[in-house]
Design a protein around this motif. Structure first.
Motif, PDB file in Angstrom:
ATOM      1  N   MET A  82     -24.771 131.255 -86.443  1.00 50.94           N
ATOM      2  CA  MET A  82     -25.523 130.269 -85.639  1.00 50.94           C
ATOM      3  C   MET A  82     -24.825 130.078 -84.284  1.00 50.94           C
ATOM      4  SD  MET A  82     -28.291 128.941 -86.791  1.00 50.94           S
ATOM      5  CE  MET A  82     -29.268 129.061 -88.284  1.00 50.94           C
ATOM      6  N   ASP A  83     -25.427 130.581 -83.227  1.00 53.07           N
ATOM      7  CA  ASP A  83     -24.773 130.639 -81.920  1.00 53.07           C
ATOM      8  C   ASP A  83     -24.427 129.265 -81.349  1.00 53.07           C
ATOM      9  OD1 ASP A  83     -24.909 133.314 -82.088  1.00 53.07           O
ATOM     10  OD2 ASP A  83     -26.616 133.558 -80.731  1.00 53.07           O
ATOM     11  N   ASN A  84     -25.307 128.310 -81.543  1.00 54.64           N
ATOM     12  CA  ASN A  84     -25.109 127.020 -80.880  1.00 54.64           C
ATOM     13  C   ASN A  84     -24.510 125.955 -81.780  1.00 54.64           C
ATOM     14  OD1 ASN A  84     -25.466 126.935 -78.191  1.00 54.64           O
ATOM     15  ND2 ASN A  84     -27.713 126.831 -78.293  1.00 54.64           N
ATOM     16  N   CYS A  85     -23.996 126.369 -82.924  1.00 54.54           N
ATOM     17  CA  CYS A  85     -23.495 125.390 -83.897  1.00 54.54           C
ATOM     18  C   CYS A  85     -22.010 125.118 -83.638  1.00 54.54           C
ATOM     19  CB  CYS A  85     -23.705 125.920 -85.309  1.00 54.54           C
ATOM     20  SG  CYS A  85     -22.916 124.913 -86.557  1.00 54.54           S
ATOM     21  N   ILE A  86     -21.683 123.859 -83.396  1.00 57.56           N
ATOM     22  CA  ILE A  86     -20.306 123.491 -83.053  1.00 57.56           C
ATOM     23  C   ILE A  86     -19.342 123.808 -84.203  1.00 57.56           C
ATOM     24  CG2 ILE A  86     -20.661 121.076 -83.745  1.00 57.56           C
ATOM     25  CD1 ILE A  86     -18.821 120.279 -81.466  1.00 57.56           C
ATOM     26  N   PHE A  87     -19.777 123.622 -85.446  1.00 60.99           N
ATOM     27  CA  PHE A  87     -18.880 123.900 -86.570  1.00 60.99           C
ATOM     28  C   PHE A  87     -18.707 125.406 -86.776  1.00 60.99           C
ATOM     29  CE2 PHE A  87     -19.295 119.549 -88.932  1.00 60.99           C
ATOM     30  CZ  PHE A  87     -18.628 118.938 -87.878  1.00 60.99           C
ATOM     31  N   CYS A  88     -19.745 126.203 -86.513  1.00 64.96           N
ATOM     32  CA  CYS A  88     -19.570 127.666 -86.560  1.00 64.96           C
ATOM     33  C   CYS A  88     -18.567 128.105 -85.494  1.00 64.96           C
ATOM     34  CB  CYS A  88     -20.905 128.380 -86.381  1.00 64.96           C
ATOM     35  SG  CYS A  88     -21.938 128.399 -87.872  1.00 64.96           S
ATOM     36  N   LYS A  89     -18.604 127.427 -84.335  1.00 68.82           N
ATOM     37  CA  LYS A  89     -17.641 127.764 -83.271  1.00 68.82           C
ATOM     38  C   LYS A  89     -16.220 127.400 -83.689  1.00 68.82           C
ATOM     39  CE  LYS A  89     -20.807 127.688 -79.382  1.00 68.82           C
ATOM     40  NZ  LYS A  89     -21.356 126.960 -78.235  1.00 68.82           N
ATOM     41  N   ILE A  90     -16.064 126.308 -84.412  1.00 76.55           N
ATOM     42  CA  ILE A  90     -14.739 125.940 -84.933  1.00 76.55           C
ATOM     43  C   ILE A  90     -14.268 127.005 -85.934  1.00 76.55           C
ATOM     44  CG2 ILE A  90     -13.547 124.279 -86.425  1.00 76.55           C
ATOM     45  CD1 ILE A  90     -15.042 122.049 -84.935  1.00 76.55           C
ATOM     46  N   ILE A  91     -15.163 127.446 -86.805  1.00 74.27           N
ATOM     47  CA  ILE A  91     -14.805 128.477 -87.790  1.00 74.27           C
ATOM     48  C   ILE A  91     -14.357 129.759 -87.078  1.00 74.27           C
ATOM     49  CG2 ILE A  91     -15.788 130.036 -89.538  1.00 74.27           C
ATOM     50  CD1 ILE A  91     -17.633 127.571 -90.297  1.00 74.27           C
ATOM     51  N   LYS A  92     -15.050 130.095 -85.988  1.00 75.24           N
ATOM     52  CA  LYS A  92     -14.721 131.333 -85.252  1.00 75.24           C
ATOM     53  C   LYS A  92     -13.500 131.163 -84.344  1.00 75.24           C
ATOM     54  CE  LYS A  92     -19.230 132.034 -84.115  1.00 75.24           C
ATOM     55  NZ  LYS A  92     -20.338 132.520 -83.295  1.00 75.24           N
TER      56      LYS A  92
END
Ligand code: AMP
Ligand code: ZN
Length: 114
Positions: free
Chosen positions: A1-11
């Motif tokens: 999910m490109d715009n997901c803040i928690f996915c960005k934290i995971i990455k």
């Protein structure tokens, strides 16, 4: 999910204060703590909300709860008690659309919620 803040934290694209990580989940301190201990546990798989859970996600969900219990003990709140919360959807107060569970402790939590 490109715009997901928690996915960005995971990455690793957004920093977090990591508490625990394994192949299925990540736990980190909430940026706006509502209690002396306030940790979020999230699945590494993007799931919008509890309402989006599917049968195939049951292992992730049980893993989250087992780790919530372990983390509560490690964080020193197990003995006095704590709360595990999931906010689901608009009326549930969910603000980040990546399913997460709050572990809250270190003070006497009130009930019912507002
Ligand atoms: P909810 O209202 O249940 O969707 O909870 C979302 C939680 O995520 C809130 O308690 C926020 O303080 C927390 N939060 C939002 N952005 C971040 C971030 N970058 N790092 C840590 N916690 C965050
Ligand atoms: Zn996500």
């Amino acid at each position: 999910m490109d715009n997901c803040i928690f996915c960005k934290i995971i990455k690793g694209e957004i920093p977090c204060k990591k508490v625990y990580e394994d192949e299925l989940i990540l736990a980190f301190e909430d940026i706006n703590p509502e209690a002396p201990v306030h940790v979020l546990i999230i699945p590494k798989k993007h799931i919008d909300s509890l309402d989006s859970l599917e049968e195939e996600d049951k292992d992730i969900l049980s893993h989250i709860f087992i780790k919530a219990k372990d983390l509560a003990r490690e964080l020193g709140i197990a003995e006095d008690g704590y709360r595990v919360v999931n906010n689901c959807g608009i009326n549930g107060g969910q603000t980040v659309l990546h399913m997460h569970f709050h572990i809250l402790g270190g003070r006497n939590l009130q009930w019912p919620p507002g």
